[in-house]
Motif scaffolding. Structure first.
Motif, PDB file in Angstrom:
ATOM      1  N   HIS A 126       0.844  -1.196   0.000  1.00  0.00           N
ATOM      2  CA  HIS A 126       0.000   0.000   0.000  1.00  0.00           C
ATOM      3  C   HIS A 126       0.878   1.244   0.000  1.00  0.00           C
ATOM      4  O   HIS A 126       1.728   1.398   0.882  1.00  0.00           O
ATOM      5  CB  HIS A 126      -0.917   0.020   1.235  1.00  0.00           C
ATOM      6  N   LEU A 172      -0.851  -7.842   4.170  1.00  0.00           N
ATOM      7  CA  LEU A 172      -1.869  -7.755   3.114  1.00  0.00           C
ATOM      8  C   LEU A 172      -2.921  -8.856   3.239  1.00  0.00           C
ATOM      9  O   LEU A 172      -2.744  -9.827   3.968  1.00  0.00           O
ATOM     10  CB  LEU A 172      -1.197  -7.871   1.745  1.00  0.00           C
ATOM     11  N   SER A 173      -3.995  -8.706   2.454  1.00  0.00           N
ATOM     12  CA  SER A 173      -4.994  -9.767   2.344  1.00  0.00           C
ATOM     13  C   SER A 173      -4.370 -10.922   1.563  1.00  0.00           C
ATOM     14  O   SER A 173      -3.847 -10.733   0.467  1.00  0.00           O
ATOM     15  CB  SER A 173      -6.230  -9.245   1.603  1.00  0.00           C
ATOM     16  N   ASP A 176      -6.309 -11.346  -1.872  1.00  0.00           N
ATOM     17  CA  ASP A 176      -6.037 -10.276  -2.852  1.00  0.00           C
ATOM     18  C   ASP A 176      -4.617 -10.398  -3.399  1.00  0.00           C
ATOM     19  O   ASP A 176      -4.375 -10.204  -4.594  1.00  0.00           O
ATOM     20  CB  ASP A 176      -6.185  -8.888  -2.206  1.00  0.00           C
ATOM     21  N   THR A 203      -0.698 -12.377  10.218  1.00  0.00           N
ATOM     22  CA  THR A 203      -1.715 -11.859   9.293  1.00  0.00           C
ATOM     23  C   THR A 203      -2.526 -13.020   8.718  1.00  0.00           C
ATOM     24  O   THR A 203      -3.761 -13.003   8.699  1.00  0.00           O
ATOM     25  CB  THR A 203      -1.034 -11.069   8.148  1.00  0.00           C
ATOM     26  N   GLN A 207      -6.554 -13.840   9.524  1.00  0.00           N
ATOM     27  CA  GLN A 207      -7.523 -13.863   8.412  1.00  0.00           C
ATOM     28  C   GLN A 207      -8.223 -15.226   8.334  1.00  0.00           C
ATOM     29  O   GLN A 207      -9.439 -15.296   8.110  1.00  0.00           O
ATOM     30  CB  GLN A 207      -6.819 -13.533   7.095  1.00  0.00           C
ATOM     31  N   SER A 229      -2.961  -1.572   8.834  1.00  0.00           N
ATOM     32  CA  SER A 229      -3.235  -2.308   7.590  1.00  0.00           C
ATOM     33  C   SER A 229      -3.843  -3.678   7.880  1.00  0.00           C
ATOM     34  O   SER A 229      -4.850  -4.064   7.302  1.00  0.00           O
ATOM     35  CB  SER A 229      -1.935  -2.462   6.791  1.00  0.00           C
ATOM     36  N   ASN A 230      -3.235  -4.422   8.819  1.00  0.00           N
ATOM     37  CA  ASN A 230      -3.730  -5.785   9.033  1.00  0.00           C
ATOM     38  C   ASN A 230      -5.137  -5.799   9.631  1.00  0.00           C
ATOM     39  O   ASN A 230      -5.930  -6.696   9.349  1.00  0.00           O
ATOM     40  CB  ASN A 230      -2.723  -6.610   9.860  1.00  0.00           C
ATOM     41  N   LYS A 232      -7.528  -3.466   9.014  1.00  0.00           N
ATOM     42  CA  LYS A 232      -8.456  -3.132   7.918  1.00  0.00           C
ATOM     43  C   LYS A 232      -8.673  -4.335   6.999  1.00  0.00           C
ATOM     44  O   LYS A 232      -9.770  -4.564   6.503  1.00  0.00           O
ATOM     45  CB  LYS A 232      -7.926  -1.928   7.122  1.00  0.00           C
ATOM     46  N   ARG A 233      -7.601  -5.125   6.800  1.00  0.00           N
ATOM     47  CA  ARG A 233      -7.741  -6.332   5.969  1.00  0.00           C
ATOM     48  C   ARG A 233      -8.698  -7.333   6.622  1.00  0.00           C
ATOM     49  O   ARG A 233      -9.433  -8.031   5.940  1.00  0.00           O
ATOM     50  CB  ARG A 233      -6.382  -7.014   5.748  1.00  0.00           C
ATOM     51  N   GLU A 236     -12.204  -6.476   5.670  1.00  0.00           N
ATOM     52  CA  GLU A 236     -12.448  -6.877   4.275  1.00  0.00           C
ATOM     53  C   GLU A 236     -12.640  -8.397   4.164  1.00  0.00           C
ATOM     54  O   GLU A 236     -13.530  -8.866   3.447  1.00  0.00           O
ATOM     55  CB  GLU A 236     -11.269  -6.459   3.390  1.00  0.00           C
TER      56      GLU A 236
END
Length: 316
Positions: A126, A172-173, A176, A203, A207, A229-230, A232-233, A236
């Protein structure tokens, strides 16, 4: 009046990861060793509650190194820093401690290794996130190209399509990122990837736990900071797994109770920089309003620990 029944599904693992744990410990040990104030460049981790707690103990958070007096120790955040920062601290003969998460440092080493082999780097991450800035800052300007989406891959202008490698931000996701990696491999078949996924274990595990909880719940609350970041992922991932109402809350006072009216089951998780204390606060807030049953949904057990830097283990 009788409280309506509600089941809270607590995702596990959740909350602090080993890198965050280590970074906080580094600030606490530095204050113990050198006394207050100790300076920290950027938020040590992305969580207001944690940062405020360390500030109360004598940490001063600054945006840049030039705000730090030469005679006080400075700590670099868990997200990692561009190479120029420790170089400048060394030039000024400052005492500095690098709290970069070892899993982020691993990505830095990877990027350097590929660059030394003559490969141009592509970073999946990002724009503007401190971890991305830190990783891209390990190599000279222009040596790392940033992609944020599958669409970015199509417009990537590379030096030589046969001499490329990629790394990713650790938070990250998973899903994605897999799509972006597939797009990179389709357009640049010779691109070299990491031996093992750069997205960190914490992460990935957080998830996976949300995906497991999602089918059981009417709503998901992710405890974490808006700049994490983690965290917000995780919101999502919850939405993508079919949870219509998934919200990021910093703590219990942020919960929108009207949105949860009539709901019977809620999932709760926490980003990797959110302390368990805030999870307990959320559980207590539900218990005050509902006849609450708590169930834990555990998908992995984490036993990762990272040592603090030697400078803090040696006597002052």
């Amino acid at each position: 009046m009788a409280k309506s029944p509600l089941t809270l599904y607590l995702a596990a693992p959740r909350g602090f990861c080993a890198g965050v744990d280590r970074a906080i410990k580094i600030v606490e040990m530095a204050i113990e060793k050198w006394g207050a104030p100790v300076y920290v460049r950027h938020e040590i981790v992305h969580n207001k509650f944690v940062v405020d707690g360390l500030r109360d103990r004598g940490a001063i958070f600054v945006a840049e190194l030039d705000q730090v007096p030469n005679d006080r120790p400075v700590i670099f955040s868990a997200h990692g820093v561009p190479k120029a920062i420790p170089a400048e601290a060394a030039r000024r003969e400052m005492v500095y401690v690098d709290a970069t998460c070892p899993l982020v440092s691993k990505v830095h080493i990877e990027a350097e290794r590929h660059s030394e082999a003559g490969l141009q780097m592509v970073m999946i991450g990002h724009a503007g996130h401190p971890e991305t800035i830190g990783t891209m800052g390990q190599l000279p300007q222009g040596e790392v190209l940033l992609v944020e989406t599958v669409d970015d891959v199509a417009t990537l202008a590379v030096r030589d399509p046969e001499r490329l490698a990629f790394v990713t931000q650790t938070t990250l996701s998973v899903d994605d990122t897999a799509e972006i990696v597939a797009a990179l491999r389709a357009r640049f078949p010779a691109i070299v990837g990491p031996h093992k996924e750069d997205i960190c274990y914490a992460t990935t595990n957080r998830q996976a736990a949300v995906k497991e909880v999602a089918p059981k719940i009417d709503a998901l609350l992710v405890i974490g900071a808006p700049n994490s970041s983690n965290s917000k992922r995780l919101v999502e991932v919850g939405r993508n797994a079919g949870c219509a109402y998934a919200q990021l809350v910093q703590r219990a006072t942020d919960i929108d109770w009207r949105a949860l009216d009539g709901i019977r089951s809620v999932g709760v998780t926490a980003g990797a920089s959110a302390p368990e204390l805030l999870v307990k606060e959320v559980i207590d807030a539900f218990r005050a309003r509902f006849d609450t049953t708590v169930e834990i949904v555990e998908t992995a057990t984490e036993r990762v620990e990272f040592k603090v830097p030697r400078i803090l283990r040696e006597p002052a």
